[in-house]
Write a protein that holds these residues in place. Structure first.
Motif, PDB file in Angstrom:
ATOM      1  N   LYS A 547     -13.281  15.055 -33.262  1.00  0.00           N
ATOM      2  CA  LYS A 547     -12.029  15.806 -33.385  1.00  0.00           C
ATOM      3  C   LYS A 547     -12.137  16.869 -34.470  1.00  0.00           C
ATOM      4  CE  LYS A 547      -9.412  12.868 -36.634  1.00  0.00           C
ATOM      5  NZ  LYS A 547      -8.161  12.101 -36.822  1.00  0.00           N
ATOM      6  N   ASN A 548     -12.920  16.609 -35.506  1.00  0.00           N
ATOM      7  CA  ASN A 548     -13.084  17.614 -36.568  1.00  0.00           C
ATOM      8  C   ASN A 548     -13.828  18.842 -36.056  1.00  0.00           C
ATOM      9  OD1 ASN A 548     -11.751  16.076 -38.501  1.00  0.00           O
ATOM     10  ND2 ASN A 548     -13.615  14.976 -39.070  1.00  0.00           N
ATOM     11  N   ASP A 549     -14.740  18.629 -35.093  1.00  0.00           N
ATOM     12  CA  ASP A 549     -15.424  19.767 -34.478  1.00  0.00           C
ATOM     13  C   ASP A 549     -14.462  20.598 -33.648  1.00  0.00           C
ATOM     14  OD1 ASP A 549     -17.928  18.869 -35.480  1.00  0.00           O
ATOM     15  OD2 ASP A 549     -18.176  17.537 -33.749  1.00  0.00           O
ATOM     16  N   LEU A 550     -13.448  19.953 -33.096  1.00  0.00           N
ATOM     17  CA  LEU A 550     -12.548  20.625 -32.159  1.00  0.00           C
ATOM     18  C   LEU A 550     -11.366  21.306 -32.830  1.00  0.00           C
ATOM     19  CD1 LEU A 550     -12.424  17.828 -29.431  1.00  0.00           C
ATOM     20  CD2 LEU A 550     -13.605  20.026 -29.237  1.00  0.00           C
ATOM     21  N   ILE A 551     -10.957  20.796 -33.971  1.00  0.00           N
ATOM     22  CA  ILE A 551      -9.730  21.293 -34.617  1.00  0.00           C
ATOM     23  C   ILE A 551      -9.725  22.814 -34.777  1.00  0.00           C
ATOM     24  CG2 ILE A 551      -8.497  21.325 -36.833  1.00  0.00           C
ATOM     25  CD1 ILE A 551      -8.990  18.267 -36.963  1.00  0.00           C
ATOM     26  N   PRO A 552     -10.824  23.461 -35.230  1.00  0.00           N
ATOM     27  CA  PRO A 552     -10.779  24.921 -35.411  1.00  0.00           C
ATOM     28  C   PRO A 552     -10.532  25.696 -34.122  1.00  0.00           C
ATOM     29  CG  PRO A 552     -12.662  23.971 -36.565  1.00  0.00           C
ATOM     30  CD  PRO A 552     -12.098  22.896 -35.705  1.00  0.00           C
ATOM     31  N   TYR A 553     -10.871  25.103 -32.984  1.00  0.00           N
ATOM     32  CA  TYR A 553     -10.756  25.813 -31.711  1.00  0.00           C
ATOM     33  C   TYR A 553      -9.562  25.359 -30.876  1.00  0.00           C
ATOM     34  CZ  TYR A 553     -15.714  26.538 -32.852  1.00  0.00           C
ATOM     35  OH  TYR A 553     -16.891  26.854 -33.477  1.00  0.00           O
ATOM     36  N   ALA A 554      -8.837  24.343 -31.341  1.00  0.00           N
ATOM     37  CA  ALA A 554      -7.829  23.707 -30.495  1.00  0.00           C
ATOM     38  C   ALA A 554      -6.765  24.689 -30.022  1.00  0.00           C
ATOM     39  CB  ALA A 554      -7.190  22.529 -31.227  1.00  0.00           C
ATOM     40  N   GLN A 555      -6.203  25.473 -30.936  1.00  0.00           N
ATOM     41  CA  GLN A 555      -5.130  26.382 -30.556  1.00  0.00           C
ATOM     42  C   GLN A 555      -5.608  27.410 -29.536  1.00  0.00           C
ATOM     43  OE1 GLN A 555      -1.749  26.162 -31.728  1.00  0.00           O
ATOM     44  NE2 GLN A 555      -1.641  27.360 -29.848  1.00  0.00           N
ATOM     45  N   THR A 556      -6.805  27.949 -29.773  1.00  0.00           N
ATOM     46  CA  THR A 556      -7.352  28.944 -28.830  1.00  0.00           C
ATOM     47  C   THR A 556      -7.555  28.316 -27.448  1.00  0.00           C
ATOM     48  OG1 THR A 556      -8.501  30.024 -30.658  1.00  0.00           O
ATOM     49  CG2 THR A 556      -9.240  30.560 -28.437  1.00  0.00           C
ATOM     50  N   MET A 557      -8.081  27.097 -27.427  1.00  0.00           N
ATOM     51  CA  MET A 557      -8.300  26.441 -26.137  1.00  0.00           C
ATOM     52  C   MET A 557      -6.994  26.195 -25.410  1.00  0.00           C
ATOM     53  SD  MET A 557     -11.515  23.807 -26.430  1.00  0.00           S
ATOM     54  CE  MET A 557     -11.284  23.137 -28.067  1.00  0.00           C
ATOM     55  N   TYR A 558      -5.997  25.671 -26.123  1.00  0.00           N
ATOM     56  CA  TYR A 558      -4.719  25.414 -25.464  1.00  0.00           C
ATOM     57  C   TYR A 558      -4.109  26.709 -24.934  1.00  0.00           C
ATOM     58  CZ  TYR A 558      -4.328  20.487 -26.847  1.00  0.00           C
ATOM     59  OH  TYR A 558      -4.513  19.133 -26.968  1.00  0.00           O
ATOM     60  N   ASP A 559      -4.166  27.785 -25.732  1.00  0.00           N
ATOM     61  CA  ASP A 559      -3.608  29.064 -25.279  1.00  0.00           C
ATOM     62  C   ASP A 559      -4.301  29.528 -23.994  1.00  0.00           C
ATOM     63  OD1 ASP A 559      -1.903  29.088 -27.436  1.00  0.00           O
ATOM     64  OD2 ASP A 559      -3.122  30.471 -28.641  1.00  0.00           O
TER      65      ASP A 559
END
Length: 989
Positions: A547-559
């Protein structure tokens, strides 16, 4: 109804009216026909109209279709009243074959369908003359048209085709034996005569087409009759068939080829021959061995000659499957061992069929859903490309170094040509990627991609040198098919590259979510979702990407995900929705900052999809995602439960009021999950739940099979959370649901027991006292009428809950109140033979119940049942302990550890790649109901509990029970008891 001109005219009038454009007139005529169809001679009148050449063609067509549909509806109902009379049945069977052979083709097809229906019901036992009639038609070939012969052959194929797939049985083989004895000799003679006849008719293209239509059906029937075992007749005549098959494979007649993209009749004949000889090569290799080399030579020569026309697709695919069968068998493979042969096959047969054609590129651009279905979901099994890949991999079984060596030169050459001119040579890059995957893969699954690779191909090197640079191209819309290929390569090899490479790939995949191409968008989302399933090489329980690897990209992915899901072209993309689900699960509590945005978007999508819920997998992932968010949120903050209820109930209510059948089971599961998650006994449940409770008790709500598992779970949640309030008010109705499920449904009876067990556990015992005898009678009545293994397991589990709640003495009393000494039958016929077959998760419960049955009631310890039942019941209990996979009965700590492991696994995988959606029911994996341990720390280990109860029993009855155990138990069982006593730190005296 007599067969006369007046009745024929009346029937013709009604049939003509069924074709009317006036709806009222048409419906009235159909209603009248429905009323008179039960009259005797009704079918004979219809057939008479079919037969009369003076009848207009539209009436003949209407009568034969009416006849066929009537047969389909009514013939199978032989044992029911108000169906076709025996006299009419016999008349139909006596005249139908002859009528079919004399009828025009459009009438013949309908009659053949009717014969097939009748044959499947009556042949051979109740239609013994069928084969004789067929054979007579063959023997009259000279006087019959090919239309008549083909009618017989079509009917024969429709009757015999089930031999291809039906499970072997004595009954089936007796039927096949009868067919072979009567039908096969005449069938073979017909084949021989046609093979001698067609060279005489080469000047007549129309007659040639009729002959080859017959040959096509003959070869299909040949496969039907050889599918189960090699019959003696065909073994005796194998040379005749194989010689003629070789002749037909080598034969050419231009006027039998197709003028369009559909296969011509000669190509269809060759395709069926390839399918038939593949059956022989696979199943009857010893008998086929003398012919294998001849067929291989003819077929690969044929493959070299055929061009890229779509009309040859099925022939090429089937021919290569035959060669794959030979190449994969040790007793045939040596025909491929020469370097020259391998080179010809690799270069001239396989390689040309690995390239995409113009039609494939058009499909990529114009029909992305179909392209994705074929490529990702492996539904391209009938394509040239897949057949060529399978043939290549079959050759690699015995000749991998040689094949890799041949293709390595082509891979290098195609790579260079692509780099010299990407725009012009991109098809070569596509073929290169496909070829590397085909050579590298030695084993793969849908869930994990490639799991075993070739030692001659370096996946990581090819990925770094040839795939990653394509990913890093800044123009995400350039060469979209190559970008899709690279994403697909990453999806397939994800478990073969290291974590660092995966982490580099994630932001590149995210960029391609913004591609203009739907296939590229979809593959990017699918790649992200699949990468989140990859596990650490050091500990397979944990994801490689955290999850720590994903947190920086999460908002971009959801958008990006929701931009796709709200677009006009891809708004119900199941791969994107699954990526949303997987990302939300992988983020765990890090999803909470995005919760409001996610719920707004998901509710909007849910409202939109509910208007036309036509994408089952998409809908499933949508509800899974909502469930993930609920579960994650309330695990961190139970107080948010009210907010979810306020958001979801308004959008769930129309699902019930509008009866959106596809969504009802999902909504019921989520509401059950919400209700289960509410804290017990703190506050009354909200009014929305109270209103819904009245609805779910409606009998019609339980009529739809797909609702029942979710309804059962929701009803159990009501019993757990409001058992003494709103459930108690409707207790009789709830028990009526239990009775209905157990008495009337073998499929859902376990749901009835789940409701009953929940009532036993959660309601004070006094509330059920007045119903107990009736409950037991319902159970024993069903056991008498329709016993199944599942039912027995359910009954034993219910008995165990009852013993724990009401006591063993009350259990024996209840059983014996139904019939004197009935408890003895329960022990001897249920507990003794079936106890060890109980599911692992129920064994602790059942073991503790049996312990109390052994040690508590006077009827067992010193009463009427002691001498006969005590020892054998103890032996059954000890066998239960031994059957528990060396874990014995799990302690509370063991059960907790197992639950944690399962939760981690569930979070990692969530649900299968393509959920088994049926209109009936599809279970939400993330709403899985947690298992409960009734005993927890009070009885951590059932084995120790047995030891302690035996200590109490033996101390209160000196010598009695020790003597029974010492004299009656095996040495193994005595040692087990000693071991359990040591675990419990007790001694028996």
């Amino acid at each position: 109804m007599e067969i006369n001109e007046q009745n024929l005219e009346v029937l013709s009038t009604y049939l003509r009216k069924t074709l009317s454009a006036n709806t009222d007139e048409r419906l009235e005529a159909e209603k009248t026909l429905k009323q008179i169809e039960r009259n005797e001679n009704y079918t004979s009148l219809l057939l008479t109209l079919c037969e009369q050449s003076t009848t207009s063609d539209e009436i003949r067509r209407a009568s034969v279709i009416t006849f066929k549909n009537f047969i389909k509806r009514n013939w199978p109902s032989l044992d029911q009243s108000n169906t076709i009379s025996v006299r009419d049945r016999n008349h139909i069977k006596e005249h139908l074959i002859d009528l079919m052979t004399r009828s025009p083709e459009h009438i013949q097809e309908q009659l053949s369908d009717a014969i097939t229906v009748i044959g499947k019901c009556d042949f051979p036992d109740h239609w013994s003359t069928l084969l004789d009639t067929m054979i007579k038609q063959f023997q009259q070939q000279s006087s019959n048209s090919f239309q008549s012969i083909n009618g017989i052959l079509k009917t024969a194929h429709s009757l015999f085709e089930r031999y291809r797939y039906e499970q072997k049985s004595d009954e089936l083989w007796l039927e096949i034996k009868l067919v072979l004895e009567k039908f096969a000799p005449a069938f073979t003679e017909l084949f021989k005569s046609l093979m001698a006849y067609y060279p005489q008719k080469e000047s007549d293209p129309i007659e040639m087409k009729h002959i080859f239509n017959s040959l096509l059906l003959i070869i299909k029937i040949f496969y039907d009759l050889n599918a189960q075992e090699l019959p003696e007749h065909f073994e005796d005549n194998i040379t005749i068939y194989m010689t003629h098959f070789l002749t037909l494979l080598s034969y050419d007649y231009p006027k039998l080829h197709s003028n369009n993209n559909d296969p011509g009749i000669l190509d269809q004949v060759k395709t069926e021959i390839c399918r038939a000889i593949a059956l022989y090569a696979d199943n009857y290799s010893d008998e086929f061995k003398p012919y294998a080399q001849h067929f291989a030579s003819v077929i690969w020569s044929l493959l070299i000659q055929l061009d890229l026309s779509p009309s040859y697709d099925e022939l090429i695919s089937t021919a290569m499957k035959f060669l794959s069968t030979l190449a994969a068998r040790s007793h045939h493979c040596m025909m491929f061992e020469s370097v020259e042969t391998l080179k010809v096959l690799c270069e001239q047969v396989i390689l040309p069929n690995l390239f995409l054609r113009e039609s494939d590129v058009e499909e990529f651009e114009d029909n992305p859903e179909e392209y994705i279905r074929k490529d990702i979901e492996k539904s391209d099994s009938a394509t040239r490309r897949r057949a060529a890949c399978d043939f290549l991999q079959a050759l690699c079984i015995f000749f991998e170094p040689q094949v890799v060596s041949i293709y390595s030169q082509y891979i290098d050459a195609m790579q260079k040509e692509y780099l010299q001119n990407r725009t012009q040579n991109w098809l070569k890059k596509d073929a290169c990627i496909f070829l590397v995957l085909a050579l590298a893969s030695k084993g793969e699954t849908q869930k994990f991609g490639i799991t075993k690779t070739s030692s001659f191909i370096s996946i990581s090197a090819f990925y770094s040198n040839s795939i990653l640079p394509e990913f890093q191209d800044q123009d995400i819309n350039a060469l979209p098919l190559i970008k899709a290929d690279c994403l697909k390569f990453l999806i397939d090899v994800r478990n073969q590259i290291d974590r660092d490479a995966l982490l580099i790939s994630i932001p590149e995949c995210i960029r391609y979510l913004s591609s203009n191409n739907i296939v590229v968008q979809t593959y990017a989302a699918h790649a992200i979702e699949r990468l989140l399933l990859v596990r650490q090489s050091t500990d397979q329980k944990f994801a490689a990407i955290t999850k720590n690897d994903l947190i920086p990209y999460a908002q971009t992915m959801y958008d990006s995900f929701f931009r796709i899901l709200t677009s006009d072209k891809s708004y119900e993309n199941e791969y994107v929705m699954r990526a949303v689900m997987r990302l939300s699960s992988s983020l765990n509590d890090a999803v909470l900052p995005h919760l409001n945005l996610l719920m707004d978007k998901l509710v909007m999508i849910l409202r939109r999809s509910s208007k036309n819920p036509n994408k089952p997998n998409f809908n499933h992932y949508l509800f899974e995602t909502i469930t993930v968010l609920i579960r994650t949120s309330i695990s961190k903050n139970p107080g948010v439960l009210d907010q979810f209820e306020q958001i979801l109930f308004p959008v769930f209510t129309p699902v019930f009021t509008d009866d959106i059948a596809e969504f009802v089971p999902y909504v019921l599961q989520i509401i059950g999950f919400l209700l289960e998650s509410r804290p017990s006994g703190s506050t009354p449940i909200p009014d929305a739940y109270r209103a819904l409770f009245q609805l779910i008790l409606t009998p019609s709500f339980w009529d739809r099979s797909g609702n029942i598992p979710a309804l059962s779970r929701l009803l159990q949640a009501y019993i757990e959370k409001a058992g003494e309030t709103i459930v108690l008010e409707k207790l009789t109705t709830v028990l009526g649901i239990f009775q209905r499920l157990v008495s009337q449904s073998k499929i859902h009876d376990h749901e009835g027991f789940a409701i009953l067990n929940c009532l036993i556990i959660n309601l004070p015992s006094t509330y059920l006292n007045n119903y107990l005898k009736d409950i037991f009678i319902v159970i024993f009545t069903r056991l008498t009428k329709a016993k199944t293994q599942k039912l027995i397991r359910c009954i034993i589990v219910f008995f165990s809950y009852f013993i724990i709640k009401y006591g063993a003495k009350e259990f024996i009393t209840q059983i014996d109140s139904i019939q004197a000494n009935m408890f003895r039958m329960v022990v001897e016929r249920l507990f003794i033979p079936e106890l060890s077959k109980i599911d692992e998760n129920d064994k602790k419960l059942c073991a503790i119940a049996i312990i109390h049955l052994l040690c508590d009631p006077e009827q067992m310890t010193k009463g009427i049942y002691f001498n006969d039942l005590w020892l054998i019941l103890l032996q059954a209990l000890l066998s239960l302990f031994q059957s528990s996979n060396d874990l014995q009965i799990m302690s509370a700590a063991e059960r907790k550890k197992q639950a944690q492991d399962e939760a981690e696994e569930e979070l990692l995988v969530g649900l299968d790649d393509t959920p088994d959606y049926t209109p009936a029911f599809s279970r939400l994996a993330f709403a899985k109901k947690p298992r409960t341990d009734l005993f927890g720390s009070s009885i951590p280990d059932a084995r120790c509990h047995l030891a302690k109860c035996l200590q109490t029993l033996t101390s209160s009855h000196p010598n009695q029970f020790l003597s029974v155990m010492t004299n009656g138990l095996s040495t193994e069982h005595l040692l087990d008891i000693q071991k359990y006593c040591a675990l419990a730190n007790v001694t028996l005296s």
